[in-house]
Scaffold this active site. Sequence first.
Site, short mmCIF file in Angstrom:
data_model
loop_
_atom_site.label_atom_id
_atom_site.label_comp_id
_atom_site.label_asym_id
_atom_site.label_seq_id
_atom_site.Cartn_x
_atom_site.Cartn_y
_atom_site.Cartn_z
N PHE A 123 56.86 33.30 37.29
CA PHE A 123 56.99 32.07 36.53
C PHE A 123 55.64 31.71 35.94
O PHE A 123 54.67 31.52 36.67
CB PHE A 123 57.49 30.94 37.44
CG PHE A 123 57.94 29.72 36.70
CD1 PHE A 123 59.21 29.65 36.14
CD2 PHE A 123 57.08 28.64 36.54
CE1 PHE A 123 59.62 28.53 35.44
CE2 PHE A 123 57.49 27.51 35.84
CZ PHE A 123 58.77 27.45 35.29
N GLY A 124 55.56 31.67 34.62
CA GLY A 124 54.29 31.42 33.95
C GLY A 124 54.20 30.01 33.42
O GLY A 124 54.74 29.69 32.35
N THR A 126 51.06 27.75 34.53
CA THR A 126 49.62 27.49 34.43
C THR A 126 49.00 28.35 33.33
O THR A 126 49.36 29.50 33.15
CB THR A 126 48.95 27.78 35.79
OG1 THR A 126 49.52 26.91 36.75
CG2 THR A 126 47.45 27.56 35.73
N GLU A 127 48.05 27.76 32.63
CA GLU A 127 47.33 28.49 31.59
C GLU A 127 45.84 28.47 31.91
O GLU A 127 45.39 27.62 32.69
CB GLU A 127 47.60 27.85 30.23
CG GLU A 127 49.10 27.84 29.92
CD GLU A 127 49.41 27.49 28.48
OE1 GLU A 127 48.54 26.92 27.80
OE2 GLU A 127 50.53 27.81 28.04
N SER A 132 46.51 21.49 36.53
CA SER A 132 47.22 20.25 36.88
C SER A 132 47.80 19.57 35.64
O SER A 132 48.85 18.93 35.70
CB SER A 132 46.28 19.29 37.60
OG SER A 132 45.86 19.86 38.83
N ARG A 266 37.57 34.85 76.14
CA ARG A 266 36.13 34.93 75.87
C ARG A 266 35.36 34.11 76.92
O ARG A 266 35.69 32.94 77.14
CB ARG A 266 35.87 34.39 74.46
CG ARG A 266 34.47 33.96 74.18
CD ARG A 266 33.60 35.13 73.77
NE ARG A 266 32.32 34.64 73.30
CZ ARG A 266 31.24 35.41 73.25
NH1 ARG A 266 31.30 36.68 73.62
NH2 ARG A 266 30.10 34.92 72.80
N GLU A 361 50.81 24.94 43.71
CA GLU A 361 52.00 24.07 43.69
C GLU A 361 51.60 22.59 43.69
O GLU A 361 52.24 21.76 44.34
CB GLU A 361 52.93 24.37 44.89
CG GLU A 361 53.44 25.78 44.93
CD GLU A 361 54.84 25.95 44.34
OE1 GLU A 361 55.46 24.95 43.95
OE2 GLU A 361 55.29 27.10 44.25
N SER A 364 45.92 18.83 46.06
CA SER A 364 45.96 17.62 46.91
C SER A 364 45.83 16.37 46.05
O SER A 364 46.47 15.34 46.32
CB SER A 364 44.81 17.66 47.93
OG SER A 364 45.06 18.65 48.90
#
Lengths: 377, 259
Positions: A123-124, A126-127, A132, A266, A361, A364
């Site tokens: 799925f394209g 973002t460029e 965002s 440890r 996705e 934050s």
Amino acid sequence: MDFELSQEQESFRKVVADFAESEIRPYVAKWDEEKIFPLDVVKKMGEMGLFGLIFPEEYGGSGADFTTLCIAIEELAKVDSSVAITLSAGVGLGASPIYHFGSDEQKATWLPKLCSGEILGAFGLTEPDGGSDAGSTTTKAEKVGEDEWLINGAKAYITNSGTEITGFIVVTADTEEGVTAFLVPYGTPGLVVEPPYRKIGWHASDTHGVVLQDVRVTSDSIVGTIGKGFAQFLATLDEGRIAIAALALGLIQGCRDESVSYAQSRHAFGGPIGRYQGVSFKCADMDVDVEVVRNLVYKAAWLRDSGRPFKREAAIAKLYSSEAAMRAAKDAVQIFGGAGYMDETPVARYYRDAKILEIGEGTSEVQRVVLSRMLGL
Amino acid sequence: MNIAVCVKQIPDPAAPGRLDPNTFNLVREGKLVMDDSDSYGVEMALQLVDRAGGGEVTLISMAPNGETSGLRTALAMGAAKAVLVSDPALGGSDALSTAKVLAAAILRNPFDMVITATESTDGYTGTVPVQIAEILGLPAVSFAKKVTLDGNKAMIERQSESGYDEVACELPAVVSVTAGVVEPRYPSFKGIMAAKSKPIETLSLSDLGLSADQVGAAGAREAIVSLRKAEARQAGQIIEDDGEAFAKIIEYLEQLKVV
């Protein structure tokens, strides 16, 4: 009030956990080091029906709910985030847009192959110049004939876009009528997959830039409605946020389990390091986050499966879980000390794999924007 | 092509097991899981039925407490149905009693072949498959590593110490298959959901025409009389590499006549 998963979901959890232990854990360090996309394992996941879990049986799916998909992602991510994101993206970004918005013909052509894992879809969105700010699509689709479109542009950071079994990419492109989604099959002239990125983590996951140079497609490759490409994308985004939170949940558990086991074995200053609170409290905090994140993930998935609004809960789950994953990975490396900084230890891999969870996705910051707006701010 | 596959449900090997201090038998309380070594037989049966173009795989199991979760796993892989013999009198059964019960349960449905593992992971007697064959009056082929069908015959490659034997066998027959012979599939979610509604016929001893004194602790001709811990393995020899370690390793291998 009921927090129980069904008996079948618990059986399924065990199957995926067994799969991850037998088919992934023994090889994951090598994949990570050599940046190998484990095609054979992805095919086995297809045979198990993982890619078709949430889709109807008529398309070769299992008709399971989203909660069940979260179980699979969580169990895979306990062992390896790369394999988990391959599944999450394959379902959420590859198949879901076709299922939700595709024509009957597109569904019939692509969904059975996607459900069986024979192919992966990319799925394209973002460029290179817009992450965002996903609405500001610079990729252009121009109508050049009665039934023909010419697409030009570039897409960045596209998961599953360069595997041997990638079958198509759905790209968002600006048209005179607004942003529209087009399905471009692999092999279409002008579609160029760039070399893989050099990433901090997720080394066994496949990520490339994709360039579209005078790509010609017909109108039947439009996914959904002309001009509604961005709105359609937003509708599927909330599910993806829950899936990323499920991935974070797995990673936090991986950090906790590795840390506890190391704290027991440890020895320093005459005893296991787990008897010192500087170490044991970190493990306790990880355990708190496992519980908190588990409740956030499955509450959001349950809302989604019950047909109720879940935008807020998906954003909260994504935001909290990804930041908790960073904390857990940071503390796990600290518990391992110098060894934790070495790529031979799993916690070093968890540390490198965790950061992207705060970015992919929806960062934050984007989650906080979503939540602020819902508060009327 | 109908195949009966014997599937044992055993205490989860991931949890530490416990022996009864009086009978030296494994304590079988709580949840049981499908013996991993049986997953190969289930997978082989599914493949043979699939290649034959029809028929079904029936699971045969015996458990004192009515446990079905291990059977659900095999049903989720694709078996059609299961026959479970569950009776309090079965507790303490020896290998021969087990074979009698399984043989009686196998006869409930038509079959062309019986598939078993070579041995169970908890008991390890390895005698039940041939005992079943004897009771049913059928040929037994043990340690099969490859099975193909040729009309009414099974062509079997049988693992031996030095290689394998090629065996042809009239059907019906009892075949025990070695681990690793096929790659057992992982059940899909669809398979798990389908397994929920697949029939498990639960039978008591009397349903099979067997009496309590023939089986269980009462009918056992085999008893475990004593038990001792396996000898711990001797520590190996450690060679520090001072640049000449390879020579010592070659010398050692020559002593073993490996090289």
